[in-house]
Design a protein around this motif. Sequence first.
Motif, PDB file in Angstrom:
ATOM      1  N   ARG A  84       0.933  -1.232  -0.006  1.00 32.55           N
ATOM      2  CA  ARG A  84       0.144   0.059  -0.062  1.00 32.55           C
ATOM      3  C   ARG A  84       0.818   1.142  -0.092  1.00 32.55           C
ATOM      4  N   GLN A  85       1.871   0.903   0.781  1.00 33.69           N
ATOM      5  CA  GLN A  85       2.818   2.402   0.678  1.00 33.69           C
ATOM      6  C   GLN A  85       3.559   2.489  -0.455  1.00 33.69           C
ATOM      7  N   LYS A  86       3.729   1.526  -1.466  1.00 37.33           N
ATOM      8  CA  LYS A  86       4.291   1.611  -2.452  1.00 37.33           C
ATOM      9  C   LYS A  86       3.313   1.891  -3.640  1.00 37.33           C
ATOM     10  N   ASN A  87       1.940   2.167  -3.264  1.00 35.62           N
ATOM     11  CA  ASN A  87       0.803   2.327  -4.470  1.00 35.62           C
ATOM     12  C   ASN A  87       0.928   1.248  -5.366  1.00 35.62           C
ATOM     13  N   CYS A  88       0.933  -0.010  -4.808  1.00 30.95           N
ATOM     14  CA  CYS A  88       0.875  -1.021  -5.758  1.00 30.95           C
ATOM     15  C   CYS A  88      -0.712  -1.410  -5.766  1.00 30.95           C
ATOM     16  N   GLU A  89      -1.085  -2.041  -6.730  1.00 31.08           N
ATOM     17  CA  GLU A  89      -2.370  -2.321  -7.090  1.00 31.08           C
ATOM     18  C   GLU A  89      -2.355  -3.919  -6.501  1.00 31.08           C
ATOM     19  N   ILE A  90      -2.897  -4.295  -5.669  1.00 31.85           N
ATOM     20  CA  ILE A  90      -2.812  -5.823  -5.031  1.00 31.85           C
ATOM     21  C   ILE A  90      -3.844  -6.626  -5.590  1.00 31.85           C
ATOM     22  N   TYR A  91      -3.383  -7.908  -6.172  1.00 33.33           N
ATOM     23  CA  TYR A  91      -4.495  -8.789  -6.626  1.00 33.33           C
ATOM     24  C   TYR A  91      -3.942 -10.167  -5.830  1.00 33.33           C
ATOM     25  N   ASP A  92      -4.935 -10.334  -4.890  1.00 33.25           N
ATOM     26  CA  ASP A  92      -4.703 -11.208  -3.602  1.00 33.25           C
ATOM     27  C   ASP A  92      -5.098 -12.793  -4.016  1.00 33.25           C
ATOM     28  N   ALA A  93      -4.224 -13.754  -4.321  1.00 38.34           N
ATOM     29  CA  ALA A  93      -4.497 -15.271  -4.778  1.00 38.34           C
ATOM     30  C   ALA A  93      -4.280 -15.812  -3.568  1.00 38.34           C
ATOM     31  N   THR A  94      -4.271 -15.428  -2.151  1.00 38.61           N
ATOM     32  CA  THR A  94      -3.991 -16.208  -1.019  1.00 38.61           C
ATOM     33  C   THR A  94      -5.339 -17.134  -1.001  1.00 38.61           C
ATOM     34  N   CYS A  95      -4.838 -18.506  -0.712  1.00 38.17           N
ATOM     35  CA  CYS A  95      -5.962 -19.421  -0.727  1.00 38.17           C
ATOM     36  C   CYS A  95      -6.727 -19.134   0.358  1.00 38.17           C
ATOM     37  N   PRO A  96      -8.248 -19.330   0.188  1.00 41.05           N
ATOM     38  CA  PRO A  96      -9.147 -19.042   1.283  1.00 41.05           C
ATOM     39  C   PRO A  96      -8.638 -19.465   2.663  1.00 41.05           C
ATOM     40  N   PHE A  97      -8.487 -20.906   2.336  1.00 41.31           N
ATOM     41  CA  PHE A  97      -8.006 -21.935   3.461  1.00 41.31           C
ATOM     42  C   PHE A  97      -6.826 -21.215   4.465  1.00 41.31           C
ATOM     43  N   VAL A  98      -5.809 -20.461   3.529  1.00 40.33           N
ATOM     44  CA  VAL A  98      -4.942 -19.764   4.401  1.00 40.33           C
ATOM     45  C   VAL A  98      -5.154 -18.643   5.034  1.00 40.33           C
ATOM     46  N   GLN A  99      -5.941 -17.776   4.250  1.00 40.47           N
ATOM     47  CA  GLN A  99      -6.642 -16.693   4.790  1.00 40.47           C
ATOM     48  C   GLN A  99      -7.480 -16.992   6.046  1.00 40.47           C
ATOM     49  N   LYS A 100      -8.146 -18.122   6.150  1.00 38.35           N
ATOM     50  CA  LYS A 100      -8.792 -18.473   7.536  1.00 38.35           C
ATOM     51  C   LYS A 100      -7.977 -18.685   8.446  1.00 38.35           C
ATOM     52  N   ILE A 101      -6.702 -19.204   8.288  1.00 34.80           N
ATOM     53  CA  ILE A 101      -5.505 -19.376   9.325  1.00 34.80           C
ATOM     54  C   ILE A 101      -5.227 -18.204   9.774  1.00 34.80           C
ATOM     55  N   HIS A 102      -5.114 -17.117   8.741  1.00 34.26           N
ATOM     56  CA  HIS A 102      -4.578 -15.736   9.243  1.00 34.26           C
ATOM     57  C   HIS A 102      -5.572 -15.156  10.320  1.00 34.26           C
ATOM     58  N   ARG A 103      -7.025 -15.373   9.962  1.00 35.70           N
ATOM     59  CA  ARG A 103      -8.116 -14.829  10.991  1.00 35.70           C
ATOM     60  C   ARG A 103      -7.977 -15.357  12.173  1.00 35.70           C
ATOM     61  N   ILE A 104      -7.701 -16.723  12.202  1.00 37.97           N
ATOM     62  CA  ILE A 104      -7.538 -17.406  13.406  1.00 37.97           C
ATOM     63  C   ILE A 104      -6.492 -16.999  14.421  1.00 37.97           C
ATOM     64  N   VAL A 105      -5.256 -16.856  13.811  1.00 32.38           N
ATOM     65  CA  VAL A 105      -4.203 -16.602  14.551  1.00 32.38           C
ATOM     66  C   VAL A 105      -4.215 -15.093  14.833  1.00 32.38           C
ATOM     67  N   ASP A 106      -4.848 -14.241  14.028  1.00 31.12           N
ATOM     68  CA  ASP A 106      -5.131 -12.879  14.487  1.00 31.12           C
ATOM     69  C   ASP A 106      -5.757 -12.600  15.669  1.00 31.12           C
ATOM     70  N   ARG A 107      -6.916 -13.351  15.799  1.00 33.15           N
ATOM     71  CA  ARG A 107      -8.042 -13.359  16.959  1.00 33.15           C
ATOM     72  C   ARG A 107      -7.252 -13.728  18.178  1.00 33.15           C
ATOM     73  N   GLU A 108      -6.524 -15.146  17.898  1.00 34.61           N
ATOM     74  CA  GLU A 108      -6.007 -15.678  19.290  1.00 34.61           C
ATOM     75  C   GLU A 108      -4.806 -14.787  19.873  1.00 34.61           C
ATOM     76  N   SER A 109      -4.167 -14.122  18.785  1.00 39.85           N
ATOM     77  CA  SER A 109      -3.064 -13.414  19.376  1.00 39.85           C
ATOM     78  C   SER A 109      -3.660 -12.031  20.103  1.00 39.85           C
ATOM     79  N   ARG A 110      -4.854 -11.559  19.621  1.00 39.38           N
ATOM     80  CA  ARG A 110      -5.528 -10.515  20.261  1.00 39.38           C
ATOM     81  C   ARG A 110      -5.758 -10.861  21.571  1.00 39.38           C
ATOM     82  N   ASP A 111      -6.311 -12.181  21.753  1.00 38.19           N
ATOM     83  CA  ASP A 111      -6.808 -12.542  23.095  1.00 38.19           C
ATOM     84  C   ASP A 111      -5.652 -13.099  24.046  1.00 38.19           C
ATOM     85  N   GLY A 112      -4.309 -12.745  23.452  1.00 37.80           N
ATOM     86  CA  GLY A 112      -3.303 -12.764  24.464  1.00 37.80           C
ATOM     87  C   GLY A 112      -2.608 -14.238  24.268  1.00 37.80           C
TER      88      GLY A 112
END
Length: 297
Positions: A84-112
């Motif tokens: 975003r800093q580099k003003n790039c246009e992002i096309y996100d091919a992250t697999c939805p199953f991997v995105q799900k892991i990102h959401r889980i670990v983000d939430r778990e980390s926020r919970d300490g």
Amino acid sequence: MSVTVAKTAGFCFGVRRAVDLAEQQTRQGGEIYAYGEIIHNMHEIARLEKMGVHTAQTLDGIPDGERVLIRAHGVARSVYDAFRQKNCEIYDATCPFVQKIHRIVDRESRDGRLVLILGKEGHPEVEGIRGWCSESVVIDGEQAAQTFADALEPASRPVSLVAQTTVNRAIWNISVSILKKRCTNLKIFDTICKATDERQSEARLLAGASDQMIVIGDRKSSNTKRLYEISRSLCRNVLYIEDAAELTTQELLRTGNIGITAGASTPAWIIKEVSNMMSDEIKIENGEDFAAMLEES
Ligand code: F3S
């Protein structure tokens, strides 16, 4: 001799989606940059490069304002910020199953909670997952699970366990049972991808019934390595090849049952080249399914 091609051999849903997105963008013309290898297959990367998809290994390798493709393995949150800093246009091919892991670990980390990742340290998917955690530890199997569990203080902090999507199911099960005995506050998220499970189960069945197994995939591909290990545990004669050319240097059995499987990032055209190299007289099981798969790809 009979040859059976695994029904699950070749591109999984996430890889297919990433390659489709890359091809779609090349049709718009101009340059597009993949941050890291879009999939772990050098032949497919070379094919896409010819179509205008350049692979950049570092953020600096991508000029400001360009179109950038995030691969199926996903990336850390900080990488999105950098683009975003580099003003790039992002096309996100992250697999939805991997995105799900990102959401889980983000939430778990926020919970300490401390995030424990069963996977391979340094693998792009694991590095991406770590990039969504406040604090994480990577363990690569049952021994590391035991070492982690042994070092835990009785009143240690809560732990949340996830897996790299391509982890071997048997190793996951053993690691979970080790950790359960010791971690008093453990949350378990089984994030092994279903496609991985199915591919490994089929490889297990096929290897058990074959005199020789041929595993096709890039040597950097984790999920192909898992298929090789599974096949080796059940079949004495296993070949690991990256393409049809390698088959000529290997000892191919001329009798008995031969099984063929391939990693999630192995394109159908390579599997076809390999099966074409086998004798014309042999009977290829799953031939119809495989032909349909080639048409779709
Ligand atoms: Fe996604 Fe599973 Fe493939 S996580 S990239 S569908 S192996």
